[in-house]
Design a protein around this motif. Structure first.
Motif, short mmCIF file in Angstrom:
data_model
loop_
_atom_site.label_atom_id
_atom_site.label_comp_id
_atom_site.label_asym_id
_atom_site.label_seq_id
_atom_site.Cartn_x
_atom_site.Cartn_y
_atom_site.Cartn_z
N GLN A 1 9.86 -2.68 3.66
CA GLN A 1 9.24 -2.10 2.49
C GLN A 1 9.02 -3.18 1.45
N VAL A 2 7.89 -3.13 0.80
CA VAL A 2 7.52 -4.19 -0.11
C VAL A 2 8.03 -3.92 -1.52
N LEU B 1 -2.53 -5.61 -5.69
CA LEU B 1 -3.21 -4.41 -5.19
C LEU B 1 -4.19 -4.73 -4.07
N ARG B 2 -4.79 -5.90 -4.10
CA ARG B 2 -5.75 -6.27 -3.06
C ARG B 2 -5.09 -6.44 -1.70
N ARG B 3 -3.81 -6.72 -1.67
CA ARG B 3 -3.09 -6.82 -0.40
C ARG B 3 -3.02 -5.48 0.30
N PHE B 4 -3.10 -4.40 -0.44
CA PHE B 4 -2.97 -3.06 0.10
C PHE B 4 -4.30 -2.34 0.24
N THR C 1 -13.05 -3.33 3.35
CA THR C 1 -14.13 -2.43 2.94
C THR C 1 -13.80 -1.66 1.67
N GLY C 2 -12.58 -1.81 1.14
CA GLY C 2 -12.22 -1.19 -0.12
C GLY C 2 -11.34 0.04 0.01
N LYS C 3 -10.97 0.42 1.22
CA LYS C 3 -10.11 1.60 1.39
C LYS C 3 -8.64 1.23 1.19
N ILE C 4 -7.85 2.19 0.76
CA ILE C 4 -6.41 1.99 0.63
C ILE C 4 -5.80 2.04 2.02
N LYS C 5 -4.97 1.06 2.34
CA LYS C 5 -4.35 1.02 3.67
C LYS C 5 -3.34 2.15 3.81
N PRO C 6 -3.18 2.70 5.01
CA PRO C 6 -2.22 3.78 5.21
C PRO C 6 -0.79 3.28 5.16
N ARG C 7 0.10 4.21 5.04
CA ARG C 7 1.52 3.91 4.89
C ARG C 7 2.09 3.19 6.09
N ARG D 1 7.06 7.63 -1.56
CA ARG D 1 6.97 7.60 -3.01
C ARG D 1 6.21 6.37 -3.49
N CYS D 2 6.50 5.21 -2.89
CA CYS D 2 5.80 3.99 -3.29
C CYS D 2 4.34 4.02 -2.86
N GLN D 3 4.05 4.67 -1.72
CA GLN D 3 2.67 4.75 -1.27
C GLN D 3 1.85 5.64 -2.21
N ARG D 4 2.44 6.72 -2.70
CA ARG D 4 1.73 7.56 -3.68
C ARG D 4 1.49 6.80 -4.97
N GLU D 5 2.49 6.03 -5.40
CA GLU D 5 2.33 5.24 -6.61
C GLU D 5 1.25 4.16 -6.42
N LEU D 6 1.23 3.55 -5.25
CA LEU D 6 0.22 2.54 -4.95
C LEU D 6 -1.18 3.15 -5.02
N ALA D 7 -1.36 4.32 -4.42
CA ALA D 7 -2.67 4.97 -4.42
C ALA D 7 -3.10 5.31 -5.85
#
Length: 103
Positions: free
Chosen positions: A40-41, A57-60, A64-70, A78-84
């Protein structure tokens, strides 16, 4: 009723893997990419994403600009929701593009 396992049209279950088309080359599906643990990062307390930190944020975000999946980022839910949420804020303020067009 017979106790025979091999019938005329059906192969026996006691055959070797070579006779079945070498199924052993496929690998074990249980230990596949979904079962692997990733580090976990940003899960430690006190660390959080910030919409102004574009390099992080660009690492995730994909090319093409989509948010990478968990399962690719390795974040907890929780961190993935915060990232999104932070990526969407950065997009709204035009710090990140919504779509990256490649020709």
């Amino acid at each position: 009723m017979t106790d025979e396992r091999e019938f005329e049209g059906r192969p026996s279950r006691d055959r070797d893997d070579e006779d079945r088309g070498e199924r052993s080359d496929r690998g074990d599906r249980r230990g596949g990419p979904r079962g692997r643990f990733r580090n976990q990062v940003y899960c430690p307390p006190g660390k959080c994403f910030d919409y102004k930190d574009i390099d992080t944020l660009r690492r995730f975000v994909t090319e093409t600009g989509k948010i990478k999946p968990r399962r690719q980022t390795g974040n907890c839910s929780r961190c993935q929701r915060e990232l999104a949420r932070e990526v969407k804020r950065a997009r709204h303020l035009a710090l990140l593009p919504f779509v990256i067009v490649t020709d």
